[in-house]
Design an enzyme around this catalytic site. Structure first.
Site, PDB file in Angstrom:
ATOM      1  N   ASP A 131    -117.767  41.594  33.718  1.00  0.00           N
ATOM      2  CA  ASP A 131    -117.993  42.522  32.613  1.00  0.00           C
ATOM      3  C   ASP A 131    -119.301  42.097  31.940  1.00  0.00           C
ATOM      4  OD1 ASP A 131    -117.453  44.360  30.609  1.00  0.00           O
ATOM      5  OD2 ASP A 131    -115.343  43.785  30.477  1.00  0.00           O
ATOM      6  N   ASP A 233    -120.542  47.222  30.045  1.00  0.00           N
ATOM      7  CA  ASP A 233    -119.827  47.466  28.798  1.00  0.00           C
ATOM      8  C   ASP A 233    -120.668  48.279  27.811  1.00  0.00           C
ATOM      9  OD1 ASP A 233    -117.571  46.657  26.896  1.00  0.00           O
ATOM     10  OD2 ASP A 233    -119.366  46.089  25.785  1.00  0.00           O
ATOM     11  N   GLU A 287    -118.920  51.851  31.599  1.00  0.00           N
ATOM     12  CA  GLU A 287    -117.858  52.140  30.642  1.00  0.00           C
ATOM     13  C   GLU A 287    -118.354  53.295  29.775  1.00  0.00           C
ATOM     14  OE1 GLU A 287    -117.530  50.150  27.038  1.00  0.00           O
ATOM     15  OE2 GLU A 287    -115.402  50.517  26.811  1.00  0.00           O
ATOM     16  N   HIS A 354    -107.784  47.088  28.257  1.00  0.00           N
ATOM     17  CA  HIS A 354    -107.607  46.189  27.112  1.00  0.00           C
ATOM     18  C   HIS A 354    -107.948  46.870  25.778  1.00  0.00           C
ATOM     19  CE1 HIS A 354    -111.780  46.305  27.980  1.00  0.00           C
ATOM     20  NE2 HIS A 354    -112.051  45.731  26.829  1.00  0.00           N
TER      21      HIS A 354
HETATM   22  C1  GLC Z   1    -116.202  47.964  24.958  1.00  0.00           C
HETATM   23  C2  GLC Z   1    -115.108  46.968  25.243  1.00  0.00           C
HETATM   24  C3  GLC Z   1    -114.403  46.640  23.969  1.00  0.00           C
HETATM   25  C4  GLC Z   1    -115.399  46.044  23.021  1.00  0.00           C
HETATM   26  C5  GLC Z   1    -116.604  46.952  22.830  1.00  0.00           C
HETATM   27  C6  GLC Z   1    -117.728  46.224  22.190  1.00  0.00           C
HETATM   28  O1  GLC Z   1    -115.710  49.174  24.518  1.00  0.00           O
HETATM   29  O2  GLC Z   1    -114.243  47.475  26.223  1.00  0.00           O
HETATM   30  O3  GLC Z   1    -113.330  45.769  24.150  1.00  0.00           O
HETATM   31  O4  GLC Z   1    -114.802  45.793  21.778  1.00  0.00           O
HETATM   32  O5  GLC Z   1    -117.103  47.429  24.058  1.00  0.00           O
HETATM   33  O6  GLC Z   1    -118.293  45.332  23.098  1.00  0.00           O
END
Ligand code: GLC
Length: 581
Positions: A131, A233, A287, A354
């Site tokens: 990630d 991410d 993501e 998560h």
């Molecule tokens: C993404 C992650 C999440 C995190 C956010 C900031 O959405 O999946 O868990 O809090 O990015 O990095």
């Protein structure tokens, strides 16, 4: 008489020829239009390291813990693991705030542990997807420490700053800030810095080529170790319009539209691909990918040479529970996206991760009567759709929401900061806590339920987050022994997907579109046809798909016996995979 027989023969022959040409035509129609790739065929299992398995009794899961469970992971039949961030971090946001991209977080172990993990995974033919959090870093990263130290520091432009003498910066909304304000005043240089997430997660300035090159170097560092890909991410937010135009009031309600695809985002992705990705046989996944199928296609259209696949949020952002938004709307989202990607591009399929409540609590039914059966039904969905399945650890056991009663139980920056913000404004805290029982990310983060020993076999110490008391009945050890468990059903699904390319590459056709209880679809490839029937309701449900022939056969289902059940009726949360001959 002879003439009559000849006539019949001719008719038979014509019928035979017609059937033959029809079958060939059908087979041609359902021929694989999409290029084959290992990452399209892979089933990805997501591990939240903090909650998976603790090896040293400090209450926090770690890398050695994962290594000790690799045979279990292999036994699921999955091909790749996506590991949430394991880099050095002060853990404001459980590793999504990185203070050193080339080091392992102390809670999780050492670089030697990591190297061993990778080796042991590859030995078992499991790929490792890391990630990468590069929309922002931690405020404890050396770059930021330098950047905030003075206005003429060489690292100043690694982040977004707004000098206070120009007045307040144009309002930007923050996901995690107590006041939802994404600009934080920093007295040291009398300036504001930007943080889309918490104050401890300052956004990197991707306009600066130095930042981009730093990130490419970090990517090479891990790829040269032999990892198999990256999940990018929050990368859709990386490019900002640095003319900082005023945004319309209430834009935070449609945040992806305004933050999602900044002016230079695709240039950055193309550069990243050219500089790094194109040199390795890896998989890359975004993501989030804008706010429509057309946006998503831009990230993954192979001709554009950016990323391999993306996951969108329409299907999880749709509401808090299936009963609120309804199955018809839900089916429409998946069907629209599938239609847009039927010829090129590739998506991920997921129901949980998560950042989400547990899939069974949101889309199924987690009462004791239906928890297992509806978990199996949802797994059937994830494993029979087009797109790479991302399956979240614990869902194979049917783990469900924890539903904390008190704010003290929550560790998540998202819940904690929203609570403080609301408290400051004198808002309804009770209503907020009630809502968090359904929506909080912590629901999906409780430690993995391995067995019935104290602390469910997760740790010998005090778990970092409270464990779900139902571990006495819902745990891996008990399910191993039960051929009928959700765990063993998941294994059968993975096996089936691997055996039948139609589930990976086959055409998808939605059936019985307006049915409010049943999700029915056809998958077909090279003449092979499967029907998937899923009852998303807690009562018997009718369906009408027309063409089931006598030769059709249920090849997998979540009910042991169907004796005495009328045709065209599914039992509560029933799932059937039918092969059409
Ligand atoms: C993404 C992650 C999440 C995190 C956010 C900031 O959405 O999946 O868990 O809090 O990015 O990095």
């Amino acid at each position: 008489m002879r003439i009559e027989i000849n006539k019949i023969r001719t008719l038979e022959l014509l019928l035979f020829l017609y059937c033959l040409s029809h079958t060939t035509l059908q087979a041609q129609k359902t021929k694989m239009p999409i290029e084959k790739k290992w990452w399209k065929e892979a089933v990805v299992y997501q591990i939240y390291p903090r909650s998976f398995k603790d090896s040293d009794g400090d209450g926090v899961g770690d890398i050695k813990g994962i290594i000790s469970k690799l045979d279990y992971i292999k036994s699921l039949g999955i091909d790749a693991v996506w590991l949430n961030p394991i880099y050095s971090s002060p853990n404001e946001d459980n590793g999504y705030d990185i203070s050193n991209y080339r080091e392992i977080m102390k809670d999780f172990g050492t670089m030697q542990d990591f190297d061993l993990l990778l080796k042991e995974m590859h030995k078992r033919d499991i790929k490792l997807i890391m990630d990468l959090v590069v929309n922002h870093s931690s405020d404890e990263h050396e770059w930021f420490k330098q950047s905030r130290s003075s206005r003429d520091n060489p690292y100043r432009n690694y982040y977004h700053w707004w000098p206070a003498e120009q007045g307040k910066p144009p309002y930007r909304w923050s996901f995690f800030d107590v006041n939802s304000d994404a600009w934080k005043y920093d007295a040291q240089t009398n300036s504001y810095y930007l943080h889309y997430f918490s104050q401890k997660q300052p956004d990197l300035n991707w306009e600066n080529p130095k930042v981009r090159n730093e990130v490419y170097d970090i990517m090479r560092f891990w790829l040269d170790k032999g990892i198999d890909g990256f999940r990018m991410d929050a990368f859709q937010f990386a490019s900002k319009d640095t003319t900082w135009p005023e945004l319309p009031k209430g834009y935070e309600k449609n945040i992806i539209k305004y933050y999602g695809v900044g002016p230079h985002l695709h240039e950055y992705l193309q550069e990243m691909n050219k500089e790094v990705f194109s040199k390795y046989d890896i998989m890359t996944v975004a993501e989030g990918a804008g706010s429509s199928p057309e946006d998503a296609m831009q990230f993954v259209d192979p001709d554009r040479k950016e990323l391999n696949m993306a996951y969108h949020f329409e299907s999880v952002d749709i509401g808090n529970h299936l009963k609120d938004f309804g199955l018809v709307k839900y089916k429409d989202i998946f069907s629209r996206y599938d239609q847009a990607f039927k010829d090129k591009g590739w998506l991920a399929i997921f129901l949980a991760n998560h950042d989400q409540p547990r899939m069974v609590s949101k889309f199924g039914n987690d009462t004791p009567k239906f928890r297992a059966i509806s978990s199996k039904m949802l797994s059937t969905f994830v494993l029979t759709m087009r797109g790479t399945p991302y399956y979240y650890c614990g869902d194979e056991l049917g783990m469900d929401n924890i539903r904390f009663n008190s704010i003290e139980d929550y560790k998540d920056v998202d819940t904690r900061n929203k609570y403080i913000g609301l408290k400051n404004k004198g808002g309804d805290l009770r209503a907020f806590l009630e809502q968090q029982k359904q929506t909080s990310r912590e629901n999906g983060r409780t430690p993995f339920q391995w067995d019935t020993t104290e602390n469910e076999g997760f740790t010998t110490g005090t778990p970092w987050l409270k464990i779900n008391p139902n571990y006495k009945t819902v745990n891996a050890e008990a399910q191993e022994k039960d051929q009928n468990s959700t765990l063993n059903y998941f294994r059968k699904l993975v096996k089936l997907r691997k055996q039948e390319p139609a589930f990976v590459y086959g055409n998808y056709t939605l059936l019985d579109k307006e049915n409010p209880n049943v999700y029915a679809y056809k998958r077909e490839l090279n003449g092979k046809k499967f029907i998937v029937l899923l009852n998303f309701s807690d009562t018997d449900a009718n369906y009408n798909i027309g063409f089931l022939t006598l030769k059709s056969k249920i090849i997998l289902g979540n009910y042991k016996s169907r004796k005495g059940i009328k045709p065209n009726i599914l039992q509560p949360y029933e799932a059937q995979i039918i092969e059409l001959k």
